[in-house]
Design a protein around this motif. Structure first.
Motif, PDB file in Angstrom:
ATOM      1  N   TRP A 228     -41.866  19.415 -19.094  1.00 25.31           N
ATOM      2  CA  TRP A 228     -43.429  19.026 -18.479  1.00 25.31           C
ATOM      3  C   TRP A 228     -44.110  20.259 -17.764  1.00 25.31           C
ATOM      4  N   ALA A 229     -43.198  21.554 -17.144  1.00 29.41           N
ATOM      5  CA  ALA A 229     -42.862  22.834 -16.703  1.00 29.41           C
ATOM      6  C   ALA A 229     -42.729  24.600 -17.511  1.00 29.41           C
ATOM      7  N   PRO A 230     -43.699  24.279 -18.182  1.00 29.10           N
ATOM      8  CA  PRO A 230     -43.429  25.354 -19.299  1.00 29.10           C
ATOM      9  C   PRO A 230     -42.848  26.603 -18.889  1.00 29.10           C
ATOM     10  N   TRP A 231     -43.570  26.894 -16.815  1.00 26.29           N
ATOM     11  CA  TRP A 231     -42.941  28.037 -16.171  1.00 26.29           C
ATOM     12  C   TRP A 231     -42.230  28.270 -15.648  1.00 26.29           C
ATOM     13  N   PHE A 232     -41.217  26.910 -15.574  1.00 28.17           N
ATOM     14  CA  PHE A 232     -39.994  26.806 -15.451  1.00 28.17           C
ATOM     15  C   PHE A 232     -38.634  27.635 -16.286  1.00 28.17           C
ATOM     16  N   THR A 233     -38.102  28.901 -15.770  1.00 33.37           N
ATOM     17  CA  THR A 233     -37.095  29.292 -16.698  1.00 33.37           C
ATOM     18  C   THR A 233     -36.523  29.502 -16.200  1.00 33.37           C
ATOM     19  N   VAL A 234     -35.520  29.793 -17.192  1.00 32.85           N
ATOM     20  CA  VAL A 234     -33.708  30.238 -16.708  1.00 32.85           C
ATOM     21  C   VAL A 234     -33.518  30.929 -15.185  1.00 32.85           C
ATOM     22  N   PRO A 235     -34.396  31.576 -14.976  1.00 34.36           N
ATOM     23  CA  PRO A 235     -34.079  32.839 -13.566  1.00 34.36           C
ATOM     24  C   PRO A 235     -34.376  31.996 -12.881  1.00 34.36           C
ATOM     25  N   HIS A 236     -35.119  30.793 -12.705  1.00 31.65           N
ATOM     26  CA  HIS A 236     -35.786  29.930 -11.663  1.00 31.65           C
ATOM     27  C   HIS A 236     -34.482  29.186 -11.262  1.00 31.65           C
ATOM     28  N   VAL A 237     -34.308  28.307 -12.481  1.00 24.24           N
ATOM     29  CA  VAL A 237     -32.678  28.305 -11.946  1.00 24.24           C
ATOM     30  C   VAL A 237     -31.060  28.098 -11.399  1.00 24.24           C
ATOM     31  N   ILE A 238     -31.132  29.490 -11.430  1.00 24.58           N
ATOM     32  CA  ILE A 238     -30.631  30.451 -11.398  1.00 24.58           C
ATOM     33  C   ILE A 238     -29.997  30.497 -10.023  1.00 24.58           C
ATOM     34  N   GLY A 239     -31.277  30.683  -9.517  1.00 23.92           N
ATOM     35  CA  GLY A 239     -32.111  31.246  -8.287  1.00 23.92           C
ATOM     36  C   GLY A 239     -31.561  29.974  -7.347  1.00 23.92           C
ATOM     37  N   LEU A 240     -32.471  28.687  -7.861  1.00 22.98           N
ATOM     38  CA  LEU A 240     -31.632  27.004  -7.415  1.00 22.98           C
ATOM     39  C   LEU A 240     -30.498  27.191  -6.872  1.00 22.98           C
ATOM     40  N   LEU A 241     -29.532  27.907  -8.342  1.00 25.86           N
ATOM     41  CA  LEU A 241     -27.845  27.512  -7.682  1.00 25.86           C
ATOM     42  C   LEU A 241     -27.749  28.787  -7.038  1.00 25.86           C
ATOM     43  N   ILE A 242     -28.165  29.516  -7.166  1.00 21.95           N
ATOM     44  CA  ILE A 242     -27.660  30.709  -5.627  1.00 21.95           C
ATOM     45  C   ILE A 242     -27.863  30.015  -4.260  1.00 21.95           C
ATOM     46  N   ALA A 243     -29.115  29.655  -4.594  1.00 19.04           N
ATOM     47  CA  ALA A 243     -29.360  29.220  -3.306  1.00 19.04           C
ATOM     48  C   ALA A 243     -28.763  27.517  -2.811  1.00 19.04           C
ATOM     49  N   VAL A 244     -28.277  26.883  -2.941  1.00 16.65           N
ATOM     50  CA  VAL A 244     -27.326  25.975  -3.281  1.00 16.65           C
ATOM     51  C   VAL A 244     -25.864  26.133  -3.300  1.00 16.65           C
ATOM     52  N   LEU A 245     -25.708  27.458  -3.489  1.00 19.29           N
ATOM     53  CA  LEU A 245     -24.464  28.116  -3.702  1.00 19.29           C
ATOM     54  C   LEU A 245     -23.946  28.683  -1.852  1.00 19.29           C
ATOM     55  N   ALA A 246     -25.075  28.958  -2.266  1.00 19.09           N
ATOM     56  CA  ALA A 246     -25.463  29.852  -1.231  1.00 19.09           C
ATOM     57  C   ALA A 246     -25.179  29.024   0.448  1.00 19.09           C
ATOM     58  N   ALA A 247     -25.779  28.465   0.398  1.00 19.17           N
ATOM     59  CA  ALA A 247     -25.508  27.340   1.283  1.00 19.17           C
ATOM     60  C   ALA A 247     -24.350  26.471   1.796  1.00 19.17           C
ATOM     61  N   GLY A 248     -23.482  26.122   0.314  1.00 19.92           N
ATOM     62  CA  GLY A 248     -22.031  25.585   0.689  1.00 19.92           C
ATOM     63  C   GLY A 248     -21.281  26.805   0.996  1.00 19.92           C
ATOM     64  N   LEU A 249     -21.456  27.870   0.889  1.00 17.17           N
ATOM     65  CA  LEU A 249     -20.671  29.011   1.615  1.00 17.17           C
ATOM     66  C   LEU A 249     -20.632  28.743   3.273  1.00 17.17           C
ATOM     67  N   LEU A 250     -21.888  28.613   3.007  1.00 16.95           N
ATOM     68  CA  LEU A 250     -22.769  29.226   4.829  1.00 16.95           C
ATOM     69  C   LEU A 250     -21.692  28.225   6.047  1.00 16.95           C
TER      70      LEU A 250
END
Length: 401
Positions: A228-250
C-alpha cells in the motif's frame, strides 16, 4: 482566571528553564571530564578508545558507531577529527587545539594540529554539501547520545590497576637468613582449603536474540507496507534494519551479549550507503539534469535524480499533441518551464519538507501539495501536458514564461 493562566504559564516556563539548565550542566560536565585519548590500544588517534574507556563500554562498539556515522552523509569524519583536536592525549595538560592557542602543553606538534584543522574544512564541506537534512538529524541524534552517555555513565571512571605495595622489612631482622633458623623467617605452608565448586557463570541478557527478532518484524512489516506504499523501497528497509541493529548494539554495550551484531551492521551500512549515493538507476543519481525536448517524442516518461537539480524546458514543443511526464528527486531543486499556450494539468508535491511554486500556487513547510489545471492566456486548446513534479526535500517550480 487570567491570574491562574499566567501562573500556569510561569510554572511551565520555569520548568523549561530548569530542563535547559540541566542539559547545559550535563554538557559542561562532559567537557570538564571529557575522555582522554590513550597512547596504547589506539587505532588512529585514540578517539574511539578514549570514549570507550571513559564510559566503560566496548571500544569496538564506538568504532562501529564512527564508521556508521561516516556512511551517514559523512558525519563521522569531521566528528572524529573534532575529537582528535579537542580531546587531550594521555599525559598532556590540554588538547592539541587548546595548546595551539597557548592554554597548556600537548605532545602533538603545532604542525600536526594545523594540518588536522585544515582537514576539517573539506570534511565539513563534503558532509554538509552531500547530506542536507539528513546531516542535521544525524548531528542532533549524536549530541543526544553524548548527553545520555554523560547523564547515565558520567560518574564512571576508567578502572586503574593498582600496583602492589612493597612489604616493609621487619624491624631488627637480618636481611638474609641462609638457614631459615630465625622463627620470624619461618614460612610454613597453610593447610589446604577444601575445594569449592566453580561459581556459575552469569547469564548475559539475550540482546542479540531480541534484536534479531525485532529485525525479522521489520522485514515482515516491510513486506506488508509494499502493498500500500509504493514509495517504501529497499533502502528504507535497510535504513530501518540499521536503526534496529544500532539500538541492539547500544543496549548490548552496557549489558553484554550483542557484539555479534556488528557482522550484520557493517555490510548493511555499506549497502545502504551505496544505494543512497548511487541508487538503482546508475551513477547519474547525483548532480544536475537538464533537458530541452523539441518534439513530443523526445519527452521522457520520467526524469529522476537522487540529490541535485533538474531543469526541464518544454517551451520548444509544438502547439499540438499531448505529453505526460514525471520529474522526481529525493533532495534538490526541480524547475519545469512550459509553453505560454499549453493546457497543463499539474501535481506538485514535497513529501517531507519543501517549497512549492506552481503557476502562482505556493506552499512551504512539511508534506505540501498543490495541483490543478492551467490553460494559459488563450484558454483551452492546443498542446496538452500532464505533469507530476515531486521531491522529498527541496524546491519545486512550474513556470509559464
Amino acid at each position: 482566571m487570567w491570574f491562574q493562566a499566567w501562573k500556569r504559564n510561569l510554572v511551565t516556563v520555569s520548568g523549561t528553564e530548569k530542563a535547559m539548565q540541566g542539559v547545559a550542566d550535563t554538557l559542561r560536565e562532559f567537557w570538564a571530564h571529557r575522555p582522554v585519548r590513550p597512547r596504547a590500544g589506539r587505532k588512529i588517534g585514540g578517539v574511539a578508545t578514549g570514549i570507550a574507556m571513559r564510559y566503560q563500554i566496548d571500544p569496538v562498539i564506538v568504532r562501529i558507531a564512527f564508521v556508521a556515522l561516516a556512511l551517514s552523509g559523512g558525519v563521522g569524519l569531521p566528528m572524529y577529527l573534532a575529537g582528535w583536536l579537542l580531546l587531550p592525549e594521555e599525559g598532556d595538560e590540554v588538547s592539541p587545539l587548546e595548546a595551539l592557542i597557548n592554554k597548556g602543553t600537548s605532545s602533538m606538534s603545532q604542525a600536526q594540529t594545523v594540518l588536522l584543522s585544515f582537514l576539517m574544512f573539506p570534511a565539513l564541506a563534503f558532509t554538509f554539501g552531500s547530506g542536507g537534512f539528513q546531516v542535521i538529524v544525524t548531528l542532533a541524534a549524536t549530541v543526544a547520545c553524548i548527553y545520555l552517555l554523560q547523564k547515565n555513565r558520567g560518574h564512571l571512571a576508567p578502572a586503574a590497576v593498582a600496583e602492589p605495595a612493597p612489604v616493609p622489612p621487619v624491624a631488627g631482622a637480618p636481611a638474609w637468613d641462609p638457614l631459615g633458623a630465625a622463627p620470624f623467617a619461618w614460612d610454613l605452608p597453610e593447610p589446604a582449603a577444601a575445594p569449592q565448586p566453580p561459581a556459575p557463570r552469569p547469564r548475559k541478557p539475550r540482546v542479540a536474540l531480541a534484536t534479531a527478532g525485532a529485525a525479522a518484524l521489520v522485514i515482515a512489516g516491510s513486506a506488508i507496507a509494499w502493498t500500500w506504499a509504493p514509495w517504501f523501497t529497499v533502502p528504507h528497509v535497510i535504513g530501518l534494519l540499521i536503526a534496529v541493529l544500532a539500538a541492539g548494539l547500544l543496549i548490548g554495550s552496557f549489558t553484554g551479549g550483542a557484539r555479534g551484531l556488528i557482522w550484520l551492521l557493517v555490510p548493511l551500512s555499506v549497502a545502504g550507503f551505496g544505494m543512497t549515493a548511487v541508487g538503482f538507476e546508475g551513477p547519474h543519481n547525483l548532480g544536475s539534469l537538464s533537458d530541452t525536448p523539441k518534439s513530443v517524442a523526445d519527452v521522457k516518461d520520467r526524469y529522476r535524480i537522487g540529490v541535485g537539480s533538474v531543469m526541464l524546458d518544454l517551451r520548444q514543443l509544438p502547439d499540438s499533441g499531448s505529453v505526460k511526464t514525471a520529474v522526481e528527486a529525493d533532495l534538490g531543486e526541480l524547475i519545469v518551464h512550459v509553453p505560454k499556450n499549453a493546457d497543463v494539468t499539474f501535481n506538485c508535491e514535497a513529501t517531507s519538507i519543501g517549497e512549492l511554486n506552481c503557476f502562482g500556487k505556493t506552499a512551504e513547510g512539511s508534506v505540501e501539495q498543490v495541483s490543478g489545471t492551467d490553460f494559459g492566456d488563450n484558454g483551452e486548446g492546443g498542446l496538452k501536458i500532464d505533469l507530476d513534479v515531486r521531491t522529498n526535500v527541496g524546491e519545486v517550480k512550474v513556470l509559464r514564461d
